[in-house]
Design an enzyme around this catalytic site. Sequence first.
Site, PDB file in Angstrom:
ATOM      1  N   CYS A 185      43.639  42.286  47.123  1.00 45.47           N
ATOM      2  CA  CYS A 185      42.434  43.042  46.766  1.00 45.47           C
ATOM      3  C   CYS A 185      41.531  42.806  47.928  1.00 45.47           C
ATOM      4  O   CYS A 185      40.911  41.547  48.001  1.00 45.47           O
ATOM      5  CB  CYS A 185      42.201  42.672  45.291  1.00 45.47           C
ATOM      6  SG  CYS A 185      40.509  43.342  44.787  1.00 45.47           S
ATOM      7  N   CYS A 188      41.408  43.512  61.171  1.00 49.35           N
ATOM      8  CA  CYS A 188      40.254  42.528  60.749  1.00 49.35           C
ATOM      9  C   CYS A 188      39.091  43.016  61.459  1.00 49.35           C
ATOM     10  O   CYS A 188      39.152  43.100  62.668  1.00 49.35           O
ATOM     11  CB  CYS A 188      40.847  41.313  61.196  1.00 49.35           C
ATOM     12  SG  CYS A 188      39.432  39.912  60.925  1.00 49.35           S
ATOM     13  N   ASP A 198      49.757  41.313  40.031  1.00 49.87           N
ATOM     14  CA  ASP A 198      49.714  42.560  38.933  1.00 49.87           C
ATOM     15  C   ASP A 198      50.070  44.009  39.593  1.00 49.87           C
ATOM     16  O   ASP A 198      49.675  44.945  39.588  1.00 49.87           O
ATOM     17  CB  ASP A 198      48.616  42.571  38.278  1.00 49.87           C
ATOM     18  CG  ASP A 198      47.286  42.622  38.923  1.00 49.87           C
ATOM     19  OD1 ASP A 198      47.366  42.799  40.411  1.00 49.87           O
ATOM     20  OD2 ASP A 198      46.167  42.766  38.451  1.00 49.87           O
ATOM     21  N   CYS A 246      41.091  49.365  40.961  1.00 47.41           N
ATOM     22  CA  CYS A 246      40.453  48.040  40.649  1.00 47.41           C
ATOM     23  C   CYS A 246      38.884  48.094  41.239  1.00 47.41           C
ATOM     24  O   CYS A 246      38.186  47.486  41.092  1.00 47.41           O
ATOM     25  CB  CYS A 246      41.086  46.574  41.253  1.00 47.41           C
ATOM     26  SG  CYS A 246      41.388  46.788  42.927  1.00 47.41           S
ATOM     27  N   HIS A 302      37.583  35.867  55.691  1.00 42.41           N
ATOM     28  CA  HIS A 302      37.770  36.334  54.360  1.00 42.41           C
ATOM     29  C   HIS A 302      37.962  37.409  54.022  1.00 42.41           C
ATOM     30  O   HIS A 302      37.195  38.498  54.435  1.00 42.41           O
ATOM     31  CB  HIS A 302      36.580  35.762  53.514  1.00 42.41           C
ATOM     32  CG  HIS A 302      36.711  35.955  52.058  1.00 42.41           C
ATOM     33  ND1 HIS A 302      37.727  35.423  51.159  1.00 42.41           N
ATOM     34  CD2 HIS A 302      36.204  36.987  51.027  1.00 42.41           C
ATOM     35  CE1 HIS A 302      37.484  35.912  49.877  1.00 42.41           C
ATOM     36  NE2 HIS A 302      36.698  36.855  49.734  1.00 42.41           N
ATOM     37  N   HIS A 334      41.230  38.702  47.627  1.00 44.73           N
ATOM     38  CA  HIS A 334      42.165  37.629  46.787  1.00 44.73           C
ATOM     39  C   HIS A 334      43.557  38.435  46.721  1.00 44.73           C
ATOM     40  O   HIS A 334      43.461  39.662  46.755  1.00 44.73           O
ATOM     41  CB  HIS A 334      41.491  37.517  45.403  1.00 44.73           C
ATOM     42  CG  HIS A 334      40.425  36.350  45.655  1.00 44.73           C
ATOM     43  ND1 HIS A 334      39.070  36.789  46.074  1.00 44.73           N
ATOM     44  CD2 HIS A 334      40.321  34.992  45.703  1.00 44.73           C
ATOM     45  CE1 HIS A 334      38.295  35.778  46.140  1.00 44.73           C
ATOM     46  NE2 HIS A 334      39.152  34.784  45.984  1.00 44.73           N
ATOM     47  N   ARG A 356      49.295  42.607  44.313  1.00 44.00           N
ATOM     48  CA  ARG A 356      48.154  43.401  44.723  1.00 44.00           C
ATOM     49  C   ARG A 356      46.835  42.554  45.740  1.00 44.00           C
ATOM     50  O   ARG A 356      46.306  41.440  45.140  1.00 44.00           O
ATOM     51  CB  ARG A 356      47.276  43.825  43.489  1.00 44.00           C
ATOM     52  CG  ARG A 356      46.060  44.499  43.851  1.00 44.00           C
ATOM     53  CD  ARG A 356      45.363  44.987  42.528  1.00 44.00           C
ATOM     54  NE  ARG A 356      45.048  44.254  41.437  1.00 44.00           N
ATOM     55  CZ  ARG A 356      43.946  43.563  41.142  1.00 44.00           C
ATOM     56  NH1 ARG A 356      42.932  43.737  41.913  1.00 44.00           N
ATOM     57  NH2 ARG A 356      43.991  42.669  40.090  1.00 44.00           N
TER      58      ARG A 356
END
Length: 195
Positions: free
Chosen positions: A163, A92, A153, A110, A146, A149, A161
Amino acid sequence: FHVTGVQTCALPICFQRAGIILIILMSILSFGISQSKQEGTMMSKENTGNKTEAEWQKELSTEVYQILREKGTERAFSGKYDEHFEAGVYLCVGCGDTLYTSETKYNSGCGWPAFSDGITGKIDEFEDNSFGMRRTEITCANCGGHLGHVFNDGPKPTGLRHCVNSASLKFVPVADLEKQGYGKFTPLFEKADKK
């Protein structure tokens, strides 16, 4: 008044109806916004590593603060870790806690770094209904920052995943793990080399 076959209403009644409809719409919209803000507050862990938002703002760049503390998203395919596949550990950027290893990173296409799983206990998940979508937000379990997400999939065995925004991460290569205090992860990569 009436025109043959067409019913019209007196102006004041039309305005009254329009006013009532407008009030109803504004109430619904305002409830939705307030609900979204309330859910956003309840979804995110309030643990900020004992830092105030002013301290976070001073410590982080504008882009990183907007993503890590205000739940922003970097542009797809713009992050430095999207196509990064060196062996090591991802931390982080806010608090330095370990989140992912390169062992679970894969190319999802993605536009953001994708991981099939995080390090156990290091990532919290919250329902995110912002922008009219139903998603699962992922945050750093230590500081509440944050990350992005998680979606269903991804590849087997997890089917997940994660992301993640590159701006939320800091990478430590295997060669530097010991030197930077993350030596406990070195055996993970030694095992991988022996395979």
